[in-house]
Design an enzyme around this catalytic site. Sequence first.
Site, PDB file in Angstrom:
ATOM      1  N   LYS A   1      54.266   8.378   4.231  1.00  0.00           N
ATOM      2  CA  LYS A   1      53.668   7.044   4.309  1.00  0.00           C
ATOM      3  C   LYS A   1      54.737   5.959   4.209  1.00  0.00           C
ATOM      4  CE  LYS A   1      50.118   9.138   1.365  1.00  0.00           C
ATOM      5  NZ  LYS A   1      50.968  10.194   0.783  1.00  0.00           N
TER       6      LYS A   1
ATOM      7  N   HIS B   1      50.558   2.886   3.691  1.00  0.00           N
ATOM      8  CA  HIS B   1      50.191   3.302   2.332  1.00  0.00           C
ATOM      9  C   HIS B   1      49.114   2.411   1.709  1.00  0.00           C
ATOM     10  CE1 HIS B   1      52.042   5.780  -1.156  1.00  0.00           C
ATOM     11  NE2 HIS B   1      50.750   5.619  -1.337  1.00  0.00           N
TER      12      HIS B   1
ATOM     13  N   TYR C   1      57.228   7.979  -3.328  1.00  0.00           N
ATOM     14  CA  TYR C   1      57.289   9.084  -4.283  1.00  0.00           C
ATOM     15  C   TYR C   1      58.738   9.480  -4.579  1.00  0.00           C
ATOM     16  CZ  TYR C   1      52.374   9.813  -2.912  1.00  0.00           C
ATOM     17  OH  TYR C   1      51.037   9.667  -2.625  1.00  0.00           O
TER      18      TYR C   1
ATOM     19  N   ASP D   1      51.630  16.695   1.486  1.00  0.00           N
ATOM     20  CA  ASP D   1      51.487  15.240   1.541  1.00  0.00           C
ATOM     21  C   ASP D   1      52.485  14.578   0.596  1.00  0.00           C
ATOM     22  OD1 ASP D   1      49.353  12.814   2.155  1.00  0.00           O
ATOM     23  OD2 ASP D   1      50.210  12.685   0.138  1.00  0.00           O
TER      24      ASP D   1
END
Length: 279
Positions: free
Chosen positions: A83, A116, A58, A53
């Site tokens: 996401k 998200h 990120y 994931d």
Amino acid sequence: MSTKANQAFTAGVTLNNGVHMPWLGLGVYKSKEGQEVIGAVQTALQLGYRSIDTAAVYRNEEGVGQGLRQSGVPRDEIFVTTKVWNADQGYESTLQAFEASRKRLGLETIDLYLVHWAVSATYRETWKALVHLYNEGHVRAIGVSNFQISHLEHVIEDTGVVPAVNQVEYHPELSQKELLTYTREHGIQLEAWSPLMQGRLNQPELAQLAAKYGKSAAQIVLRWDIQHGVVTIPKSVTEHRIRENADIFDFELSAEDMALVDALNVNKRIGPDPDHVTF
């Protein structure tokens, strides 16, 4: 990998569109782009994990993709989630963000693509974009993250498409029982982020159960997730933690001990309130 271990890692749930999703995955939030995340993904996959994931925000999708390729595990055995971030939401911008994520990951198809956060001005149009991506075959399943019941009701009303997954903050101090009940009733799979409460596992009840079952407090909590039917994605970049987090399929908490963990709920969040997204 033994047959028993393989079965544990591939055990999972069938989503509302028939796609299989493993119960356990590796989260890579705050895993640094480059060798740190590459190594974590490779290690997890080599140990038997089959779900990874990540998210655009990120900033490690390229490393995740590299780790996938270097692992030697066939692509069709791995379930990959990413996401769309808040700043990229909206119909057209979501489609563009998806293409950027797909390119960074080096993947033709994403297994699960999530909204998200429910950004008030844009999340409904963003969901319509995800429905389009799904209908075009670019993603195997679509879902949301950090959605409350009202948000879920809106996107279902708008499109008639029920999200396959809702990934939310879920742990013993925030068990979100009303949301869990709603998702079960509507065929939406709940998935836990920050399942280990960022390491705040020093409650005496967890220590008691860890001693009883010969497991760590973290393993008790992750097992509690799965027995509640919640997919879980603990984050780590160290091999021994990645290995330990997966060692949860050889025991079962009793109903009494499940209730003991349930009683730790105090509705305490680590992350932001999804009803007031300001970032």
